[in-house]
Structures are given as C-alpha cells and as structure tokens.
Design a protein around this motif. Structure first.
Motif, PDB file in Angstrom:
ATOM      1  N   THR A 176     -13.233   0.904  17.865  1.00 53.86           N
ATOM      2  CA  THR A 176     -12.763   0.036  16.397  1.00 53.86           C
ATOM      3  C   THR A 176     -13.032  -0.537  16.046  1.00 53.86           C
ATOM      4  N   LYS A 178     -12.828  -0.274  11.897  1.00 51.11           N
ATOM      5  CA  LYS A 178     -12.161   1.025  11.493  1.00 51.11           C
ATOM      6  C   LYS A 178     -11.392   0.875  10.493  1.00 51.11           C
ATOM      7  N   ALA A 179     -10.796   1.470  10.379  1.00 51.33           N
ATOM      8  CA  ALA A 179      -9.208   1.186   8.813  1.00 51.33           C
ATOM      9  C   ALA A 179      -8.434   1.441  10.119  1.00 51.33           C
ATOM     10  N   THR A 182      -2.424   5.762  10.990  1.00 57.08           N
ATOM     11  CA  THR A 182      -1.418   5.910  10.066  1.00 57.08           C
ATOM     12  C   THR A 182      -0.448   6.506  11.453  1.00 57.08           C
TER      13      THR A 182
END
Length: 305
Positions: A63, A71-72, A75
């Motif tokens: 990550t 990283k994003a 969700t």
C-alpha cells in the motif's frame, strides 16, 4: 539464428518450482503436527497466528511502499470484496484442507487440490457461460479418474474416513476456485500483493476468532513440536510461497508458472513417503500420472472460446 533466452526465464522457473514445493510441504507439516494430538481448529489457529504479522506487513508495503507511493484508499466495495475473498480463498479453503488431512494421506490431498484449474473452468461455465471444449472435458475426466484411482485404493485402507477427508479437501478446492474466479477485478484494482496481504489477514483473524469461540483457552497448551511446526508452516509453507509464486508470474507468466507447479504433487508424494512413511504403490503412480496429464491439458488449453 537461435533466439536469445528470456533473461528471467531460469529465475522464474526456479521460483515457481520452489513455491510449489513449499506449498506442498504444508500437508507434510500438518500430518506431523497431528501426531502430537492437536486438532484442526487449534493447528490452523497457530499457523495463522504466526502468519498474520507477515501478511499485515505485506499489505502495508504493497500500500505505502510498492511502486514508490501510497495507493488509493479502499472503498466500501473494496473492503466487502476483500472480506469475501478472505473467507473463501484463505479461511474456508485452509480450514477445510487442515480438517480433511486428519483423514487422508498427504498424497491424496495434494492430488485433489491440484484439480483446482478444472474447478475454475467449471465455475466459469456455470457463472459466465464460458464454453468448455471437448478436449477440456476429456482432460477433466482424466484428472478426476486419476483422483478416483488413488481414492479407491485409500478407501480400501482407511474406510469411511477416507470419504469424509476427500470430501472436505474437495470442498477446500472449490472454495479456493471461487476465490480465483472472483478475484480478477480486485487484483486489477488493488494489485496482487496488496490483495493477498489484506485477504489473508482477514482469514488469519477469522481463524483466531474461530479458536476463541470453539475451544477453551487451555486448548492452546500444545506440545512444543506443534509450535515449531506451525512457525515453519506459517513462514516456509505459507508466506514464502506466496511471494515466490507472485515473483515467478511476473517473470514467466501465469501459464508457465502453473505448468511448473506440477512439481508440487510429485514433491508431496516423495515427502510423504520419506518423511511420513506413507505407502508408494502402482495406484498412486497411475493416479498421479492421470491427474497431472489432465490438469496439464486443461491449463494448456484453458482459454475456451
């Protein structure tokens, strides 16, 4: 003029072979641990207890460090997907496998698990209506015939326990096939290492919770050999193979890595005979040849049109 060999081919093949052998060693370690009176719930708890820090570290690295930047954020749908894949791909698949190994040999267990590509093919047909060719259907029949040869011989020795053990391991293979079928989209979005780290961490927590709910804390008092075998299982036969196989796929592709993985069942049989004293006879030879031949054809011609 002969084409120059791929620079990473040799390294990729060695990583794929080593990862497959290490994965296969898990069954040997589990069978050794069972000799010390431990049950499946306790044994898998210890395996996941020692593996959890490693996979949390992998998830953190994938990550925040891999690729040079964070990283994003995940969700809600990402977390739901990770939870579902952690349950099917690692928690259920692992627990059912450990449970089944109480009743069948390591050799039969590995042959059943090696049917995984055929199960992925069937799930693709059921869920996505992907066509199964005649060659693929024939290859599947050969593979399952090989498992039945070995199972029939083992059932004659173990009795009804062999049926229970084989059924549990086959359900483990189905669970992992479900993970493979549904993991594609998340792998593309999160990356393979990040997904593996997070999903396996979920499975580790579930195995720990399962022990707390089903066993008294006194059940954690096991022989020292079980502890050391669990450490070996968590590192050499769980975490390390994940990294080796991922690195192999990066170098030689998933198809060649899967074919190289055929060394796994053979290594399990050898280790079972040498370390566990399991029998080695013509039934195992015939069954293994049939399973490997069928799975090779399914893997080789796995893209149905």
């Amino acid at each position: 003029m002969r084409a120059a060999p791929t620079p990473h081919l040799a390294t990729g093949l060695m990583l794929a072979a080593a990862g497959s052998i290490a994965f296969s060693g898990k069954a040997i370690i589990v069978k050794l641990a069972y000799r010390h009176g431990v049950d499946a719930v306790t044994l898998i708890m210890y395996r996941m207890l020692f593996a959890l820090p490693l996979f949390l570290a992998l998830a953190w690295w994938a990550t925040y460090r891999q690729g040079g930047g964070q990283k994003a954020p995940l969700t809600r749908d990402d977390w739901l997907g990770i939870l579902g894949l952690g349950v099917t791909g690692y928690y259920l698949a692992s627990f059912l496998d450990f449970w089944g190994l109480q009743y069948i040999s390591a050799s039969l267990e590995r042959l059943i698990l090696y049917l995984n590509p055929t199960l992925v093919l069937v799930l693709g047909w059921v869920i996505y209506k992907r066509r199964i060719t005649r060659l693929q259907a024939l290859a599947m029949a050969v593979s399952y015939g090989g498992v039945l040869v070995v199972f029939g011989h083992e059932a004659g020795v173990q009795g009804p326990d062999a049926l229970l053990g084989a059924a549990l391991v086959f359900c483990s293979a189905i669970s992992y096939a479900v993970y493979l079928v549904y993991s594609g989209e998340l792998v593309q979005r999160l990356g393979s290492l990040r997904l593996v780290g997070l999903a396996t961490s979920v499975a580790c927590v579930l195995c720990l919770a399962q022990f707390v709910l089903l066993r008294p804390m006194s059940a954690a008092l096991v022989a020292p050999e079980v502890i050391w075998l669990s450490v070996l299982n968590a590192t050499l036969c769980t975490f390390a193979p994940v990294l080796m196989v991922m690195m192999a796929i990066e170098r030689i592709g998933s198809g060649l890595a899967a074919q190289t993985g055929m060394v796994g069942p053979m290594s399990t049989i050898v280790m079972g005979v040498v370390i566990l004293g399991e029998p080695f006879n013509g039934w195992i030879v015939v069954g293994t040849v049939l399973v490997l031949s069928g799975v090779f054809l399914v893997t080789r011609f796995g893209r149905a049109s």
